[in-house]
Design a protein around this motif. Structure first.
Motif, mmCIF file in Angstrom:
data_model
loop_
_atom_site.group_PDB
_atom_site.id
_atom_site.type_symbol
_atom_site.label_atom_id
_atom_site.label_comp_id
_atom_site.label_asym_id
_atom_site.label_seq_id
_atom_site.Cartn_x
_atom_site.Cartn_y
_atom_site.Cartn_z
ATOM 1 N N LEU A 176 23.795 8.178 54.766
ATOM 2 C CA LEU A 176 24.307 6.806 54.819
ATOM 3 C C LEU A 176 25.700 6.734 54.213
ATOM 4 O O LEU A 176 26.618 6.131 54.799
ATOM 5 C CB LEU A 176 23.355 5.867 54.072
ATOM 6 N N HIS A 177 25.866 7.340 53.049
ATOM 7 C CA HIS A 177 27.171 7.318 52.387
ATOM 8 C C HIS A 177 28.236 7.988 53.239
ATOM 9 O O HIS A 177 29.336 7.437 53.437
ATOM 10 C CB HIS A 177 27.081 8.016 51.036
ATOM 11 N N ASP A 178 27.938 9.173 53.770
ATOM 12 C CA ASP A 178 28.925 9.890 54.576
ATOM 13 C C ASP A 178 29.264 9.124 55.852
ATOM 14 O O ASP A 178 30.421 9.144 56.311
ATOM 15 C CB ASP A 178 28.401 11.291 54.920
ATOM 16 N N ALA A 179 28.279 8.431 56.415
ATOM 17 C CA ALA A 179 28.545 7.603 57.598
ATOM 18 C C ALA A 179 29.471 6.439 57.232
ATOM 19 O O ALA A 179 30.371 6.075 58.007
ATOM 20 C CB ALA A 179 27.231 7.077 58.177
ATOM 21 N N MET A 180 29.288 5.865 56.052
ATOM 22 C CA MET A 180 30.155 4.777 55.599
ATOM 23 C C MET A 180 31.580 5.280 55.373
ATOM 24 O O MET A 180 32.553 4.597 55.716
ATOM 25 C CB MET A 180 29.590 4.163 54.321
ATOM 26 N N VAL A 181 31.704 6.475 54.792
ATOM 27 C CA VAL A 181 33.034 7.061 54.594
ATOM 28 C C VAL A 181 33.706 7.309 55.935
ATOM 29 O O VAL A 181 34.893 6.979 56.130
ATOM 30 C CB VAL A 181 32.939 8.379 53.787
ATOM 31 N N GLY A 183 33.100 5.802 58.718
ATOM 32 C CA GLY A 183 33.429 4.506 59.290
ATOM 33 C C GLY A 183 34.684 3.906 58.672
ATOM 34 O O GLY A 183 35.502 3.283 59.374
ATOM 35 N N TYR A 184 34.866 4.114 57.374
ATOM 36 C CA TYR A 184 36.056 3.612 56.688
ATOM 37 C C TYR A 184 37.310 4.300 57.228
ATOM 38 O O TYR A 184 38.306 3.644 57.565
ATOM 39 C CB TYR A 184 35.910 3.839 55.189
ATOM 40 N N PHE A 185 37.256 5.620 57.341
ATOM 41 C CA PHE A 185 38.392 6.357 57.891
ATOM 42 C C PHE A 185 38.659 5.949 59.337
ATOM 43 O O PHE A 185 39.819 5.793 59.744
ATOM 44 C CB PHE A 185 38.139 7.873 57.805
ATOM 45 N N ALA A 186 37.592 5.798 60.126
ATOM 46 C CA ALA A 186 37.752 5.413 61.528
ATOM 47 C C ALA A 186 38.384 4.029 61.645
ATOM 48 O O ALA A 186 39.252 3.791 62.500
ATOM 49 C CB ALA A 186 36.394 5.435 62.234
ATOM 50 N N GLY A 187 37.960 3.102 60.772
ATOM 51 C CA GLY A 187 38.532 1.761 60.794
ATOM 52 C C GLY A 187 40.019 1.770 60.471
ATOM 53 O O GLY A 187 40.813 1.082 61.138
ATOM 54 N N LEU A 200 45.917 6.491 53.231
ATOM 55 C CA LEU A 200 44.594 6.574 52.612
ATOM 56 C C LEU A 200 44.418 7.894 51.870
ATOM 57 O O LEU A 200 43.945 7.921 50.720
ATOM 58 C CB LEU A 200 43.513 6.413 53.674
ATOM 59 N N LEU A 201 44.802 9.005 52.502
ATOM 60 C CA LEU A 201 44.693 10.304 51.852
ATOM 61 C C LEU A 201 45.586 10.387 50.613
ATOM 62 O O LEU A 201 45.201 10.976 49.599
ATOM 63 C CB LEU A 201 45.052 11.420 52.834
ATOM 64 N N GLY A 202 46.774 9.793 50.703
ATOM 65 C CA GLY A 202 47.663 9.768 49.550
ATOM 66 C C GLY A 202 47.055 9.012 48.386
ATOM 67 O O GLY A 202 47.132 9.453 47.227
ATOM 68 N N SER A 203 46.430 7.879 48.675
ATOM 69 C CA SER A 203 45.802 7.094 47.610
ATOM 70 C C SER A 203 44.620 7.850 47.009
ATOM 71 O O SER A 203 44.382 7.789 45.794
ATOM 72 C CB SER A 203 45.348 5.732 48.141
ATOM 73 N N ILE A 204 43.879 8.573 47.849
ATOM 74 C CA ILE A 204 42.757 9.377 47.349
ATOM 75 C C ILE A 204 43.270 10.483 46.440
ATOM 76 O O ILE A 204 42.687 10.757 45.384
ATOM 77 C CB ILE A 204 41.947 9.958 48.524
ATOM 78 N N TYR A 205 44.367 11.118 46.832
ATOM 79 C CA TYR A 205 44.919 12.191 46.004
ATOM 80 C C TYR A 205 45.342 11.655 44.641
ATOM 81 O O TYR A 205 45.036 12.250 43.605
ATOM 82 C CB TYR A 205 46.106 12.844 46.709
ATOM 83 N N VAL A 206 46.040 10.520 44.644
ATOM 84 C CA VAL A 206 46.479 9.926 43.377
ATOM 85 C C VAL A 206 45.276 9.566 42.507
ATOM 86 O O VAL A 206 45.214 9.893 41.316
ATOM 87 C CB VAL A 206 47.343 8.676 43.632
#
Length: 331
Positions: A176-181, A183-187, A200-206
């Motif tokens: 469920l969690h991985d599907a939500m992740v 879905g977030y990236f797809a959105g 998004l990847l930049g914010s995750i890295y920071v």
């Protein structure tokens, strides 16, 4: 009254305060990442906005962290529901991470249960007697390159898609969690294309890099306590195996007071919004080891735990121990 009894007076949950922290954090995260995507072609705007989004992502994780302890809202069910819903932003599967994190709390400072620790640690004797391959891997793992530049990003983006103990706590929750992740990236991609994904990847890295400093420094300072039973006790592990970070009021605001980490380990039922007040009012009941920013960066020198000296040391200590044994007089 001892410190453990004292902390019980700060465990009351305030739902209005909790909702304010949650909605304010999500709003700040959404606005910052939205503006970063909107101005993705303007570097002097996208960079600070992406950094801000990453820092708000850390704050989201801190809220999820409190939910893991069922300490954010008064309702156990609401803590779990919110912790699950915000997990795509924190990139931490709620159920498995809660289980693993509670193991960490149960065994903080316990040398016989390091499998529950968030960062791998070896003693001087273990390192000295380890095979070459293990020592080389450990050196790479404990390097600032891994712990600061690469490891946090890999951990949150990849490894937490397959969390430790995920099967034990329920594969369905991981899926469920991985599907939500996903879905977030797809959105984000559907709305803003690859520019949005890069933001998004930049914010995750920071966020991952900034967030990784916290668990490392609060448990890897030179005078940290590690022990073995029966001498080891939970209270000693919580109060002496954990430090307090003195990084300033802005840091406390961004991280929801996680800096007061010894109190948090002693009583994880204290909501984040009560921690700083509890620390300030504890007085002589609490003798915390406080770390400023300069000492925090110096903590990356410490690699091994020396059981004889009862402190963290660098790799040179393992070589020195070999020299001591070679030069010891024959009996």
């Amino acid at each position: 009254m001892n410190i453990r009894q004292f902390t019980r007076g700060y465990t009351a949950k305030h739902d209005r305060r909790a909702w304010g922290e949650l909605l304010g954090t999500l709003l700040a995260y959404g606005v910052s990442i939205g503006l970063a995507i909107l101005y993705a072609q303007t570097w002097w705007l996208v960079v600070p906005l992406t950094v801000l989004a990453g820092l708000m992502g850390v704050r989201v994780y801190m809220i999820q962290h409190d939910c893991m302890h069922r300490a954010f809202f008064s309702s156990r069910r609401l803590n779990d529901a919110v912790g699950e819903v915000i997990s795509p932003i924190s990139l931490s599967p709620y159920v498995a991470t809660r289980y693993n994190h509670n193991l960490h709390h149960a065994h903080v400072g316990d040398l016989d249960h390091r499998e529950a620790f968030e960062i791998d640690i070896m003693t001087v004797e273990e390192y000295r007697n380890a095979p070459l391959a293990r020592r080389l891997w450990y050196r790479f793992y404990r390097s600032p390159f891994t712990l600061l530049l690469v490891g946090p990003f890999v951990l949150y983006l990849i490894l937490r898609r397959f969390p430790r103990n995920g099967i034990k706590t329920g594969v369905q929750w991981v899926i469920l969690h991985d599907a939500m992740v996903a879905g977030y990236f797809a959105g984000i991609f559907l709305v803003a294309g690859w520019a949005g994904i890069m933001v998004l990847l930049g914010s995750i890295y920071v966020g991952a890099t900034f967030g990784a400093v916290i668990p490392y420094v609060v448990h890897n300072f030179e005078q940290v306590y590690w022990g073995r039973r029966p001498e080891y006790t939970f209270e000693k592990g919580a109060l002496e195996g954990t430090s307090v970070l003195r990084f300033g009021a802005l840091f406390d605001l961004l991280t929801l007071n996680i800096a007061y980490h010894d109190l948090h380990h002693l009583n994880a039922n204290i909501p984040c919004y009560n921690l700083k007040r509890c620390f300030a009012e504890a007085g002589d009941l609490l003798a915390s080891y406080e770390i400023g920013f300069r000492e925090a960066m110096a903590c990356y020198r410490w690699k091994l735990y020396d059981e004889r000296a009862q402190r963290m040391v660098g790799f040179a200590a393992a070589r020195d121990r070999v020299g001591e044994m070679v030069n010891a007089p024959a009996e």
